[in-house]
Design a protein around this motif. Structure first.
Motif, PDB file in Angstrom:
ATOM      1  N   LYS A   1      16.274   3.805  13.523  1.00 56.70           N
ATOM      2  CA  LYS A   1      16.079   4.098  14.946  1.00 56.70           C
ATOM      3  C   LYS A   1      14.783   3.473  15.468  1.00 56.70           C
ATOM      4  N   MET A   2      13.725   3.555  14.664  1.00 61.26           N
ATOM      5  CA  MET A   2      12.441   2.981  15.093  1.00 61.26           C
ATOM      6  C   MET A   2      12.509   1.462  15.164  1.00 61.26           C
ATOM      7  N   LEU A   3      13.187   0.854  14.212  1.00 65.85           N
ATOM      8  CA  LEU A   3      13.336  -0.600  14.235  1.00 65.85           C
ATOM      9  C   LEU A   3      14.103  -1.039  15.483  1.00 65.85           C
ATOM     10  N   LYS A   4      15.177  -0.328  15.803  1.00 67.77           N
ATOM     11  CA  LYS A   4      15.951  -0.657  17.001  1.00 67.77           C
ATOM     12  C   LYS A   4      15.106  -0.460  18.259  1.00 67.77           C
TER      13      LYS A   4
ATOM     14  N   GLN B   1      11.551  -9.226  11.370  1.00 71.16           N
ATOM     15  CA  GLN B   1      10.308  -9.189  12.142  1.00 71.16           C
ATOM     16  C   GLN B   1       9.978  -7.767  12.590  1.00 71.16           C
ATOM     17  N   ALA B   2      10.998  -7.034  13.001  1.00 65.15           N
ATOM     18  CA  ALA B   2      10.781  -5.649  13.421  1.00 65.15           C
ATOM     19  C   ALA B   2      10.253  -4.821  12.250  1.00 65.15           C
ATOM     20  N   GLN B   3      10.756  -5.078  11.038  1.00 61.20           N
ATOM     21  CA  GLN B   3      10.292  -4.342   9.861  1.00 61.20           C
ATOM     22  C   GLN B   3       8.819  -4.644   9.591  1.00 61.20           C
ATOM     23  N   PHE B   4       8.404  -5.895   9.723  1.00 61.78           N
ATOM     24  CA  PHE B   4       6.985  -6.241   9.549  1.00 61.78           C
ATOM     25  C   PHE B   4       6.125  -5.535  10.592  1.00 61.78           C
ATOM     26  N   PHE B   5       6.609  -5.490  11.819  1.00 62.39           N
ATOM     27  CA  PHE B   5       5.880  -4.826  12.902  1.00 62.39           C
ATOM     28  C   PHE B   5       5.762  -3.332  12.615  1.00 62.39           C
ATOM     29  N   LEU B   6       6.862  -2.713  12.203  1.00 65.27           N
ATOM     30  CA  LEU B   6       6.845  -1.289  11.886  1.00 65.27           C
ATOM     31  C   LEU B   6       5.917  -1.003  10.702  1.00 65.27           C
ATOM     32  N   ASP B   7       5.962  -1.856   9.677  1.00 60.69           N
ATOM     33  CA  ASP B   7       5.061  -1.683   8.525  1.00 60.69           C
ATOM     34  C   ASP B   7       3.603  -1.743   8.967  1.00 60.69           C
ATOM     35  N   PHE B   8       3.298  -2.682   9.870  1.00 61.02           N
ATOM     36  CA  PHE B   8       1.933  -2.788  10.391  1.00 61.02           C
ATOM     37  C   PHE B   8       1.527  -1.500  11.100  1.00 61.02           C
ATOM     38  N   ILE B   9       2.397  -1.001  11.953  1.00 58.91           N
ATOM     39  CA  ILE B   9       2.097   0.227  12.695  1.00 58.91           C
ATOM     40  C   ILE B   9       1.863   1.384  11.729  1.00 58.91           C
ATOM     41  N   LEU B  10       2.744   1.521  10.738  1.00 62.88           N
ATOM     42  CA  LEU B  10       2.625   2.629   9.790  1.00 62.88           C
ATOM     43  C   LEU B  10       1.371   2.520   8.928  1.00 62.88           C
ATOM     44  N   GLU B  11       1.005   1.325   8.533  1.00 63.49           N
ATOM     45  CA  GLU B  11      -0.161   1.150   7.664  1.00 63.49           C
ATOM     46  C   GLU B  11      -1.485   1.194   8.425  1.00 63.49           C
ATOM     47  N   GLU B  12      -1.511   0.608   9.598  1.00 61.59           N
ATOM     48  CA  GLU B  12      -2.765   0.456  10.319  1.00 61.59           C
ATOM     49  C   GLU B  12      -3.016   1.527  11.379  1.00 61.59           C
ATOM     50  N   MET B  13      -1.986   2.007  12.022  1.00 59.89           N
ATOM     51  CA  MET B  13      -2.165   2.922  13.147  1.00 59.89           C
ATOM     52  C   MET B  13      -1.792   4.366  12.835  1.00 59.89           C
ATOM     53  N   ALA B  14      -0.878   4.572  11.909  1.00 58.62           N
ATOM     54  CA  ALA B  14      -0.435   5.927  11.590  1.00 58.62           C
ATOM     55  C   ALA B  14      -1.579   6.862  11.216  1.00 58.62           C
ATOM     56  N   PRO B  15      -2.613   6.396  10.485  1.00 59.55           N
ATOM     57  CA  PRO B  15      -3.709   7.316  10.167  1.00 59.55           C
ATOM     58  C   PRO B  15      -4.377   7.911  11.406  1.00 59.55           C
ATOM     59  N   TYR B  16      -4.464   7.145  12.482  1.00 54.91           N
ATOM     60  CA  TYR B  16      -5.067   7.658  13.710  1.00 54.91           C
ATOM     61  C   TYR B  16      -4.183   8.747  14.330  1.00 54.91           C
TER      62      TYR B  16
ATOM     63  N   LYS C   1       0.830  -1.203   0.000  1.00 52.59           N
ATOM     64  CA  LYS C   1       0.000   0.000   0.000  1.00 52.59           C
ATOM     65  C   LYS C   1       0.862   1.249   0.000  1.00 52.59           C
ATOM     66  N   ASN C   2       0.275   2.353  -0.449  1.00 52.96           N
ATOM     67  CA  ASN C   2       0.945   3.636  -0.377  1.00 52.96           C
ATOM     68  C   ASN C   2       0.957   4.081   1.081  1.00 52.96           C
ATOM     69  N   LYS C   3       2.131   4.237   1.650  1.00 50.26           N
ATOM     70  CA  LYS C   3       2.249   4.584   3.069  1.00 50.26           C
ATOM     71  C   LYS C   3       1.878   6.037   3.303  1.00 50.26           C
ATOM     72  N   LEU C   4       1.196   6.276   4.398  1.00 50.77           N
ATOM     73  CA  LEU C   4       0.853   7.632   4.817  1.00 50.77           C
ATOM     74  C   LEU C   4       2.105   8.385   5.248  1.00 50.77           C
ATOM     75  N   ILE C   5       2.999   7.675   5.910  1.00 52.98           N
ATOM     76  CA  ILE C   5       4.230   8.273   6.410  1.00 52.98           C
ATOM     77  C   ILE C   5       5.409   7.528   5.796  1.00 52.98           C
ATOM     78  N   ASN C   6       6.275   8.269   5.151  1.00 56.80           N
ATOM     79  CA  ASN C   6       7.503   7.701   4.606  1.00 56.80           C
ATOM     80  C   ASN C   6       8.665   8.156   5.471  1.00 56.80           C
ATOM     81  N   LEU C   7       9.382   7.204   5.993  1.00 55.15           N
ATOM     82  CA  LEU C   7      10.487   7.503   6.902  1.00 55.15           C
ATOM     83  C   LEU C   7      11.810   7.472   6.152  1.00 55.15           C
ATOM     84  N   ASP C   8      12.708   8.391   6.504  1.00 59.66           N
ATOM     85  CA  ASP C   8      14.050   8.299   5.938  1.00 59.66           C
ATOM     86  C   ASP C   8      14.754   7.116   6.608  1.00 59.66           C
ATOM     87  N   LYS C   9      15.828   6.650   5.992  1.00 58.10           N
ATOM     88  CA  LYS C   9      16.496   5.443   6.475  1.00 58.10           C
ATOM     89  C   LYS C   9      16.975   5.579   7.915  1.00 58.10           C
TER      90      LYS C   9
END
Length: 84
Positions: free
Chosen positions: A15-18, A36-51, A2-10
């Protein structure tokens, strides 16, 4: 993907993954890898970031409304009396 609402620089993403890895290890006593951390972060960005995003917009709107109200009052106080 999906097109992410928030695009993070590397750097920010790293830092967020760590932080996620440290949190899961500390609170859940589990070690997760970067994959696994990347999958978790992707979930947060896709599902929770809009809130979070929408709440930030509402907070900004409230703050700006208050600031503009004061600005309108200040501008009124600067007005000069008219003779006619």
């Amino acid at each position: 993907m999906k097109n992410k609402l928030i695009n993070l620089d590397k750097n920010t993403q790293d830092k967020m993954l760590k932080a996620l890895q440290n949190y899961v290890e500390k609170e859940l006593e589990l070690e997760i890898g970067s994959f696994q951390a990347q999958f978790f972060l992707d979930f947060i960005l896709e599902e929770m970031a809009p809130y979070f995003y929408n709440q930030a917009i509402q907070d900004s709107q409230q703050l700006l409304s208050e600031k503009f109200l004061y600005l309108a009052d200040d501008l009124y106080l600067l007005s000069k009396p008219e003779k006619y």
